[in-house]
Design a protein around this motif. Structure first.
Motif, PDB file in Angstrom:
ATOM      1  N   ALA A   1      49.846  25.104  36.607  1.00  0.00           N
ATOM      2  CA  ALA A   1      51.250  25.479  36.423  1.00  0.00           C
ATOM      3  C   ALA A   1      51.595  26.801  37.096  1.00  0.00           C
ATOM      4  N   ALA A   2      50.608  27.458  37.695  1.00  0.00           N
ATOM      5  CA  ALA A   2      50.836  28.807  38.215  1.00  0.00           C
ATOM      6  C   ALA A   2      51.627  28.771  39.517  1.00  0.00           C
ATOM      7  N   GLY A   3      52.644  29.601  39.595  1.00  0.00           N
ATOM      8  CA  GLY A   3      53.386  29.771  40.840  1.00  0.00           C
ATOM      9  C   GLY A   3      52.916  31.037  41.550  1.00  0.00           C
TER      10      GLY A   3
ATOM     11  N   TYR B   1      36.186  22.769  39.159  1.00  0.00           N
ATOM     12  CA  TYR B   1      37.646  22.822  39.286  1.00  0.00           C
ATOM     13  C   TYR B   1      38.092  23.097  40.721  1.00  0.00           C
ATOM     14  N   ARG B   2      37.198  22.881  41.657  1.00  0.00           N
ATOM     15  CA  ARG B   2      37.478  23.117  43.071  1.00  0.00           C
ATOM     16  C   ARG B   2      38.762  22.398  43.515  1.00  0.00           C
ATOM     17  N   THR B   3      38.927  21.157  43.087  1.00  0.00           N
ATOM     18  CA  THR B   3      40.098  20.379  43.509  1.00  0.00           C
ATOM     19  C   THR B   3      41.379  20.979  42.934  1.00  0.00           C
ATOM     20  N   ALA B   4      41.341  21.346  41.661  1.00  0.00           N
ATOM     21  CA  ALA B   4      42.509  21.972  41.046  1.00  0.00           C
ATOM     22  C   ALA B   4      42.831  23.282  41.753  1.00  0.00           C
ATOM     23  N   LEU B   5      41.793  23.981  42.151  1.00  0.00           N
ATOM     24  CA  LEU B   5      41.990  25.246  42.854  1.00  0.00           C
ATOM     25  C   LEU B   5      42.684  25.007  44.190  1.00  0.00           C
ATOM     26  N   ALA B   6      42.248  23.965  44.882  1.00  0.00           N
ATOM     27  CA  ALA B   6      42.831  23.675  46.197  1.00  0.00           C
ATOM     28  C   ALA B   6      44.319  23.348  46.071  1.00  0.00           C
ATOM     29  N   ALA B   7      44.698  22.721  44.950  1.00  0.00           N
ATOM     30  CA  ALA B   7      46.096  22.295  44.786  1.00  0.00           C
ATOM     31  C   ALA B   7      46.963  23.376  44.149  1.00  0.00           C
ATOM     32  N   SER B   8      46.365  24.452  43.674  1.00  0.00           N
ATOM     33  CA  SER B   8      47.138  25.436  42.904  1.00  0.00           C
ATOM     34  C   SER B   8      48.056  26.269  43.800  1.00  0.00           C
ATOM     35  N   ARG B   9      49.182  26.690  43.247  1.00  0.00           N
ATOM     36  CA  ARG B   9      50.120  27.567  43.947  1.00  0.00           C
ATOM     37  C   ARG B   9      49.994  29.011  43.466  1.00  0.00           C
ATOM     38  N   ALA B  10      48.994  29.308  42.640  1.00  0.00           N
ATOM     39  CA  ALA B  10      48.865  30.652  42.062  1.00  0.00           C
ATOM     40  C   ALA B  10      48.769  31.725  43.141  1.00  0.00           C
TER      41      ALA B  10
END
Lengths: 355, 355, 355
Positions: A32-34, A46-55
């Motif tokens: 949810a991070a912008g 969590y590599r995949t979640a990291l790749a998709a994150s906008r943080a």
């Protein structure tokens, strides 16, 4: 309101990489991070979640720093990576900093005019006593304590320095809670334990229950957090004890004379029956039940919804959960389970016959 | 403060042996009792604990008197043995005496100045109304009642003589509790039962829930004890009923229109769904669940954490608990359990083939 | 007091048959209804109960109208049958009418003199604030809200129009509940979620727990009902969410960051662990547990006391309950269950041997 990343970094250390002059407006989970948010990733899984994150900023372990910095699609302000050996722990401490500096919890100052404080109670001048709170005779409330609205500290009870009691919390007479504790709303500490002796009725139909007065109290150590609407019963003769650092979630029942070792944690809806002895560093999953008079060694971990029916003296993870299934399959398996012993006998007979 | 053994004996009878002029400073469990303590032993199976105990006075059944008196290593003041046919029951009564004479519970006298009592309520002059308690219109509070801080007796409710309500207890409008009851802190009696009729949503995606107003109340008999943070819901049309002598531990849910027979006892975290009918003299272990509209006969005993899914009309002990095991073993057994019906079919086929 | 059947009929429609000028003094279940009572029958399977009922008026579906009218033994005033396509739903609406017109819930008007309302709070003039209630700084209480005794609306929280909070309910700081909601006594909304990061102790014996401050809040939609003594925790970073029309029974635990879809209903003692995502139109039976971070699709139904250990993405009914049995049978089956995997291996070996 936002905080300079450098200011956060100054408070906690670690190595900063990338866009080091970013500002942080909020803490957010990775998904949810912008761009204005700081998040964290603890495990390589969590590599995949990291790749998709906008943080905009991510606290990451050394193994993932290259992933953050090498991202194909950085936000306009660029990525920042805050390298820490234990990102989850750093993030936890960061939430505490955030609570204190950015998003302070509303605090009631002094003794509220509607509170009732007995003249024989000792209340430290730095303590805060909320609206309609009640401090009974000879109770002791130490420095920096925060007593919520409608909370009750009964006669001769003691609340240690810096402890916070939520709305409606009760600390029963003669009970003690140590320093830096948190007790959330509606929790009752020091109600009577459940103790009765059976006595035959004159008419011979059955027995009535004669109350065993609960003459002990509850002793709670330092740094203990207890969730909302829990019940910690007073001991029958001795005391019920929670050692330092114990963490309890909501709606937990701790029976009389239970002893919980230090730094043990229990998730919501756990029930510990009377006189059980739970070791240190244990965890109990949500809804787990421990029967009375049992012992759990240190470092024992009980899965959610499991029922402990015998003492467990070896560290490890223990489970006992009926697997959920679609209703039709469950019905068939449950029906068969009721004949399981007979099935075993049939199998045994068959084995004998075929050898 | 200590009490002469002879004084206790005068109150309860039985036969005294040994050092009859001892004094008793405390009541204690056998293992923790020192020379100044009185303890008890109920069953011959505690013979070993008895041999190791340092207690100055032990209440014991006739079968164990010789063991107490013949101990090799008496304390300096000598042993005393108090022979009783039912030591546990005598000990229970002794705790009551102790509570009354030695360790009285703090009691608030009169109507506290911060309490709110509606002018149409009837409060007996001998009743005690605690700080910030609320007694609403036309409520009745009988003689010797003790209403704790923040407790609420709603409109037209009635609290019988000698009953004690803990902090924050709510007796809902029109509800009744009889004489000599105890309700521990945070328990809510008379919240709405959980009743809704489904109504299709106009958009066809599903249904919404239309509330069924709960027009009944709760009726509780005499000598009932209810633990902390319980919920006893009001009936939908008729009343929810707890008969005389019922004992409930903490965090228990009693749904609307449930009927609990006299002298039934339930341990912590039990849930009884709506319209269930529980007999007299039953016991339910901690975390047990009874589904709605079922019936339990008198003298039915349900083990902890068991789920009653059908009516039980024969007295006896009933259980349904998944046995706990180390996690690896559980995982393998649980996985196999999901194929149990298929295993049974395979066994059947094998049996056919080999006969 | 009684109401003319015609008046009720005028409010709800449907077709009246039989003794249309009857009066109704009470609403009652079929079995307990006397001549002065109105009852309902929803399913043809209650034909026998209908035949035995003494009710003066029965709401019945078309398929049963003839049964009502053709009864051999009508009461002196004659039977009335109120034909409705969905009797249960009509009856639900009738209870609401009855509550409003015949048996109104006691309501406290205005701000009670003992309530504490912060000067910066906004309380609508039509709202009712009960005795000893607390409305903190910048809280918003909308029109027609009814705040019970000792309820607390913490700083910046908002209570939507027409919502009713029972005694001792807490709406935590920054939390929001929508319009027409009901929260029963003792429920705590917005206590801290259960979040801690482990940190090794210097002495190497184990780890302590470092608190993760819970920086989110709770957002509750419109038309939500929550039972007594529940706990809805605030989110860790984002919010915990209950969508419109959700209905929760008593003693329910909703962990931090849980999301519950619209019109989902949960029976008593359910526990939902943190970050679980429950779909719309689901039902969870009493005592069911959902582990953390799982997802339940829309229209998933979980039986009582079942433990959801994996996400369920297909609508349907799911169960996982150990069948209850007499204690002896259970003991034998439970013991065998602990060897179930080994039994399966033995069966496999046997199959190999006999083919």
């Amino acid at each position: 309101m936002s905080v300079a990343l450098r200011e956060l970094h100054a408070a906690f250390g670690g190595v900063l990489h990338g866009a080091m002059d970013r500002a942080v407006a909020r803490l957010a989970p990775l998904a949810a991070a912008g761009e204005d948010a700081l998040s964290f990733v603890a495990h390589p899984r969590y590599r995949t979640a990291l790749a998709a994150s906008r943080a905009g900023v991510v606290i990451a372990p050394p193994a993932l720093v290259a992933d953050v910095l090498g991202r194909a699609d950085p936000p306009p302000g660029g990525w920042a990576c805050w390298e820490c050996p234990d990102p989850y722990l750093t993030f936890a401490r960061l939430t505490q900093w955030w609570r204190e500096h950015v998003q302070p919890r509303p605090r009631r100052a002094g003794v509220h005019p509607t509170a009732w404080v007995d003249s024989s109670a000792q209340v430290h001048p730095s303590a805060s006593i909320g609206p309609h709170a009640v401090i009974e005779a000879q109770a002791v409330v130490e420095a920096q304590v925060d007593i919520g609205p409608h909370a009750v500290v009964e006669a001769r009870a003691r609340v240690g320095a810096g402890t916070r009691l939520g709305p409606g919390v009760v600390i029963g007479y003669d009970c003690v809670i140590g320093a830096r504790g948190i007790v959330h709303g509606g929790t009752i500490i020091g109600a009577d334990g459940f103790g009765f002796a059976p006595a035959p009725l004159p008419d011979g139909t059955g027995r009535e229950w004669i109350k065993i007065e609960q003459l002990g109290a509850v002793r709670i150590g330092d740094d203990v957090e207890i969730g909302a609407n829990c019940c910690i019963d007073r001991g029958a003769l001795g005391d019920t004890v929670l050692e330092d650092g114990v963490k309890l979630d909501n709606l937990i029942q701790i029976g009389h004379n239970v002893h919980v070792g230090r730094h043990t944690a229990m998730a919501g809806c756990v029930g510990i029956a009377g006189s059980a002895r739970i070791g240190a560093f244990c965890t109990l999953g949500g809804g787990a039940i421990v029967l009375g008079h049992l012992e759990l060694a240190d470092h024992v971990h009980i899965s959610a919804a499991s029922v402990v029916m015998r003492s467990i003296l070896q560290p490890g993870q223990y489970s006992g959960i009926f697997p959920i299934d679609d209703n039709r399959a469950w019905e068939k398996n449950a029906a068969t389970l009721r004949q399981l012993h007979a099935l075993r006998e049939r199998l045994k007979a068959l084995e004998r016959r075929t050898t």
